[in-house]
Design an enzyme around this catalytic site. Structure first.
Site, mmCIF file in Angstrom:
data_model
loop_
_atom_site.group_PDB
_atom_site.id
_atom_site.type_symbol
_atom_site.label_atom_id
_atom_site.label_comp_id
_atom_site.label_asym_id
_atom_site.label_seq_id
_atom_site.Cartn_x
_atom_site.Cartn_y
_atom_site.Cartn_z
ATOM 1 N N CYS A 30 -7.034 -10.585 -3.982
ATOM 2 C CA CYS A 30 -8.216 -9.760 -3.794
ATOM 3 C C CYS A 30 -8.370 -8.849 -4.995
ATOM 4 O O CYS A 30 -7.620 -8.962 -5.971
ATOM 5 C CB CYS A 30 -8.126 -8.975 -2.494
ATOM 6 S SG CYS A 30 -6.953 -7.650 -2.559
ATOM 7 N N LYS A 32 -7.654 2.417 10.734
ATOM 8 C CA LYS A 32 -7.992 1.001 10.529
ATOM 9 C C LYS A 32 -6.723 0.155 10.415
ATOM 10 O O LYS A 32 -6.604 -0.893 11.031
ATOM 11 C CB LYS A 32 -8.825 0.859 9.247
ATOM 12 C CG LYS A 32 -9.004 -0.570 8.779
ATOM 13 C CD LYS A 32 -9.767 -0.658 7.482
ATOM 14 C CE LYS A 32 -8.934 -0.504 6.240
ATOM 15 N NZ LYS A 32 -8.233 -1.692 5.762
ATOM 16 N N ASN A 33 -5.763 0.636 9.622
ATOM 17 C CA ASN A 33 -4.574 -0.175 9.354
ATOM 18 C C ASN A 33 -3.603 -0.225 10.526
ATOM 19 O O ASN A 33 -2.617 -0.964 10.487
ATOM 20 C CB ASN A 33 -3.868 0.317 8.085
ATOM 21 C CG ASN A 33 -4.639 -0.058 6.833
ATOM 22 O OD1 ASN A 33 -5.629 -0.779 6.921
ATOM 23 N ND2 ASN A 33 -4.197 0.438 5.687
ATOM 24 N N ARG A 76 -16.110 -1.246 5.093
ATOM 25 C CA ARG A 76 -14.950 -1.957 5.650
ATOM 26 C C ARG A 76 -13.945 -0.973 6.223
ATOM 27 O O ARG A 76 -13.242 -1.298 7.176
ATOM 28 C CB ARG A 76 -14.234 -2.739 4.533
ATOM 29 C CG ARG A 76 -14.852 -4.054 4.157
ATOM 30 C CD ARG A 76 -13.923 -4.762 3.194
ATOM 31 N NE ARG A 76 -12.548 -4.623 3.653
ATOM 32 C CZ ARG A 76 -11.488 -4.512 2.870
ATOM 33 N NH1 ARG A 76 -11.624 -4.557 1.575
ATOM 34 N NH2 ARG A 76 -10.289 -4.384 3.378
ATOM 35 N N ARG A 107 -1.443 -10.510 -4.116
ATOM 36 C CA ARG A 107 -1.120 -10.348 -2.701
ATOM 37 C C ARG A 107 -0.595 -11.624 -2.021
ATOM 38 O O ARG A 107 -1.226 -12.182 -1.115
ATOM 39 C CB ARG A 107 -2.310 -9.771 -1.950
ATOM 40 C CG ARG A 107 -2.799 -8.480 -2.591
ATOM 41 C CD ARG A 107 -3.846 -7.789 -1.798
ATOM 42 N NE ARG A 107 -3.284 -7.026 -0.695
ATOM 43 C CZ ARG A 107 -4.004 -6.212 0.063
ATOM 44 N NH1 ARG A 107 -5.286 -6.074 -0.142
ATOM 45 N NH2 ARG A 107 -3.435 -5.542 1.037
ATOM 46 N N ASP A 160 -3.002 3.686 -1.248
ATOM 47 C CA ASP A 160 -4.404 3.781 -0.828
ATOM 48 C C ASP A 160 -5.030 5.125 -1.187
ATOM 49 O O ASP A 160 -6.255 5.278 -1.114
ATOM 50 C CB ASP A 160 -4.532 3.537 0.687
ATOM 51 C CG ASP A 160 -4.338 2.074 1.037
ATOM 52 O OD1 ASP A 160 -4.291 1.235 0.120
ATOM 53 O OD2 ASP A 160 -4.232 1.763 2.242
HETATM 54 C C1 UD1 Z 1 -1.078 -2.738 3.841
HETATM 55 C C2 UD1 Z 1 -2.376 -1.995 4.040
HETATM 56 C C3 UD1 Z 1 -2.971 -1.591 2.704
HETATM 57 C C4 UD1 Z 1 -1.951 -0.825 1.878
HETATM 58 C C5 UD1 Z 1 -0.654 -1.594 1.777
HETATM 59 C C6 UD1 Z 1 0.463 -0.802 1.091
HETATM 60 C C7 UD1 Z 1 -3.195 -3.003 6.088
HETATM 61 C C8 UD1 Z 1 -4.248 -3.809 6.751
HETATM 62 N N1 UD1 Z 1 -3.307 -2.856 4.760
HETATM 63 O O1 UD1 Z 1 -1.408 -3.947 3.133
HETATM 64 O O2 UD1 Z 1 -4.116 -0.786 2.956
HETATM 65 O O3 UD1 Z 1 -2.474 -0.623 0.585
HETATM 66 O O4 UD1 Z 1 -0.170 -1.937 3.084
HETATM 67 O O5 UD1 Z 1 0.674 0.386 1.749
HETATM 68 O O6 UD1 Z 1 -2.324 -2.481 6.732
HETATM 69 N N2 UD1 Z 1 3.931 -8.599 -1.118
HETATM 70 C C9 UD1 Z 1 4.575 -9.738 -1.551
HETATM 71 N N3 UD1 Z 1 4.796 -10.731 -0.638
HETATM 72 C C10 UD1 Z 1 4.408 -10.634 0.667
HETATM 73 C C11 UD1 Z 1 3.762 -9.452 1.092
HETATM 74 C C12 UD1 Z 1 3.541 -8.451 0.163
HETATM 75 O O7 UD1 Z 1 4.942 -9.856 -2.724
HETATM 76 O O8 UD1 Z 1 4.630 -11.571 1.440
HETATM 77 C C13 UD1 Z 1 3.667 -7.515 -2.097
HETATM 78 C C14 UD1 Z 1 2.165 -7.282 -2.297
HETATM 79 O O9 UD1 Z 1 1.595 -8.189 -3.213
HETATM 80 C C15 UD1 Z 1 2.136 -5.857 -2.797
HETATM 81 C C16 UD1 Z 1 3.323 -5.215 -2.046
HETATM 82 O O10 UD1 Z 1 4.127 -6.283 -1.580
HETATM 83 O O11 UD1 Z 1 2.384 -5.824 -4.169
HETATM 84 C C17 UD1 Z 1 2.888 -4.368 -0.863
HETATM 85 O O12 UD1 Z 1 2.091 -5.115 -0.003
HETATM 86 P P1 UD1 Z 1 2.102 -4.903 1.569
HETATM 87 O O13 UD1 Z 1 2.934 -3.716 1.921
HETATM 88 O O14 UD1 Z 1 2.419 -6.206 2.220
HETATM 89 O O15 UD1 Z 1 0.577 -4.557 1.841
HETATM 90 P P2 UD1 Z 1 -0.323 -5.112 3.019
HETATM 91 O O16 UD1 Z 1 0.447 -5.194 4.267
HETATM 92 O O17 UD1 Z 1 -1.067 -6.321 2.573
#
Ligand code: UD1
Length: 463
Positions: free
Chosen positions: A146, A50-51, A431, A151, A339
């Site tokens: 969420c 999915k990711n 999902r 996030r 995850d």
């Molecule tokens: C992706 C995965 C999710 C997984 C996560 C971490 C998808 C669709 N989802 O989510 O299943 O749990 O990676 O492996 O691929 N952060 C910030 N600022 C930003 C972006 C992120 O502070 O602009 C923080 C987030 O709040 C979180 C951390 O960075 O605490 C990791 O988030 P991130 O790696 O971005 O996760 P996603 O890409 O949203």
């Protein structure tokens, strides 16, 4: 790799009306009944990730040709991403029998992603990079927080600014455009304060069409980032170092068609390995990329089960009567995946001894604990830290899943628990897990999906 039969595929593509079918996917009003304890046996086939599929769908916006993605799982999130692409003007056909998704993004005539969709699927925000790179302007709503944390998207936004975009956020909307007389984004050096998966993906996609060289330092190393890079490379992008903490992208003016197969879902694979361990079962899973599961396999071995590589893309789990405690700490890849934290905690709840679980990636990812405790687990939470005292067995109870992986954890616990568990929260499970209960049923687990409306009618009739 360009598609040889673009025209043929084009003819197969249905119009936007096709995507309406996605819109009318039934709203999940069902509950799941699970009877445990189960003993499983057999081979489980793992779906495409999915990711990987979600950012890959966004990446097709970079191409002016028709793209075919294979091994795309049939999931609610994929449907929503399809609707986002469709709202931008792309034409989509998802063949759910062959797991093939054809996306024709030759014409993108809108640059705004609808709030109603983005709020349902955070990952659809990642489309901001491709929309901006392709059209020079993008309006994408802030996805908001969420169930697992706030996030923010600040790293995405700052990275786009470094690439020369003017970005301002107002009324909950991120407005980005390529400023001045420039027609393309400009290559830049970007250092990510945290190796965010989504920010790395947004910026890597945006940089493929930028003028000049972009370097992303402290990039996420997750396999899904590497998969996305491989897809973009197959579309004609120049990307080096994906899968390491330094990614170098040399921009090109245009990307072409592609026929690309998504990698197997390592989180689904890990969930099934835990299903085998918690039910003391002998199961095999395929296809998988064993390397992607190293951290999870290593922790499974610490609790006492054996995981053996049967072929280059299959794993077998051999059960153990005695499960021992271990500690886990979530970290960016190649560390233990966040995850898998909730599903693994379900397993630790029946391992003898005391296990420590530390969540470092998201700030609010312990909501499964109270439900596990209702099933007889003994877990205490302090902030992002949980102390799990193993109990000999769990007992069935009515339970509610609050997010995708928390729901998976509760289903795993229900497989091991004695009695009938009633699970609410299928909208989360559906999902991210393709036919979870059907796959487990094939191995001998006892499930029934019950339509709540029907249940209510029966109830009223019996008053
Ligand atoms: C992706 C995965 C999710 C997984 C996560 C971490 C998808 C669709 N989802 O989510 O299943 O749990 O990676 O492996 O691929 N952060 C910030 N600022 C930003 C972006 C992120 O502070 O602009 C923080 C987030 O709040 C979180 C951390 O960075 O605490 C990791 O988030 P991130 O790696 O971005 O996760 P996603 O890409 O949203």
């Amino acid at each position: 790799m360009p598609l040889r039969e673009d025209r043929a595929i084009n003819q197969q593509l249905h119009s936007i009306a096709d995507t309406d079918k996605l819109k009318s996917s039934p709203v999940n009003q069902s509950i799941l009944k699970i009877w445990g304890p189960s003993r499983l046996k057999g081979n489980i086939s793992i779906s495409g990730a999915k990711n990987s599929a979600l950012p890959a769908m966004a990446a097709t916006l970079l191409s002016s040709g028709v793209c075919r993605l294979r091994q795309v799982p049939c999931l609610a999130d994929i449907n929503i991403m399809g609707q986002v692409l469709s709202a931008l003007g792309a034409r989509i056909k998802h063949n759910t029998n062959t797991f093939t998704l054809d996306i024709d993004a030759s014409i993108i005539n809108h640059h705004e992603a609808p709030y109603e969709l983005v709020r349902q699927l955070r990952a659809s925000f990642f489309a901001i990079g491709p929309i901006l790179a392709r059209l020079g302007v993008a309006r994408v709503p802030l996805p908001g927080g969420c169930a697992i944390g706030a996030r923010p998207v600040d790293l995405h936004v700052r990275g786009l600014q470094a690439l020369g975009a003017e970005v301002h956020i107002e009324h909950g909307m991120v407005n980005a455009n390529i400023s001045g007389s420039k027609k393309r984004l400009q290559g830049a050096k970007i250092y990510l304060d945290y190796p965010s998966v989504g920010a790395t993906e947004t910026l890597m996609m945006a940089a493929t069409l930028a003028e000049g060289e972009t370097i992303i330092e402290n990039a996420a190393k997750e396999p899904e980032v590497e998969d996305l890079a491989n897809l973009c490379i197959a579309m004609g992008a120049n990307i080096f170092g994906a899968g390491t903490k330094r990614i170098v992208i040399s921009g090109v003016p245009k990307l072409h068609s592609v026929d690309y197969t998504i990698i197997p879902d390592r989180i689904e694979a890990g969930t099934f390995l835990i299903a085998g361990a918690i039910t003391n079962s002998d199961i095999s899973i395929s296809p998988v990329v064993p390397k992607h599961l190293s951290a999870v396999i290593s922790k499974l071995q610490s609790v006492g089960v054996k995981v053996i590589q049967e072929t280059s893309d299959s794993l077998r789990l051999l059960p153990s009567e005695i499960l021992k405690s271990t500690n886990i700490k979530t970290q960016p890849y190649p560390g233990f995946p966040t995850d898998m934290q909730a599903p693994f905690m379900a397993l630790l709840s029946v391992c003898s001894g005391t296990s420590d679980v530390t969540e470092t990636v998201f700030e609010n990812r312990m909501r499964h604990v109270s439900e596990l405790n209702r099933m007889g687990a003994n877990i205490r939470v302090k902030g992002n830290h949980a102390i799990v005292k193993g109990v000999p067995k769990l007992s069935a109870a009515p339970i509610i899943g609050t997010d995708l992986r928390a729901s998976a954890a509760l289903i795993l616990a229900a497989l091991a628990a004695e009695g009938e568990t009633t699970f609410q929260g299928l909208q989360h499970l559906d999902r991210g897990y393709e036919q979870l209960e059907i796959k487990l049923q094939k191995l001998g687990a006892k499930f029934e999906r019950v339509d709540l409306v029907e249940e209510n009618e029966i109830f009223q009739a019996s008053i």
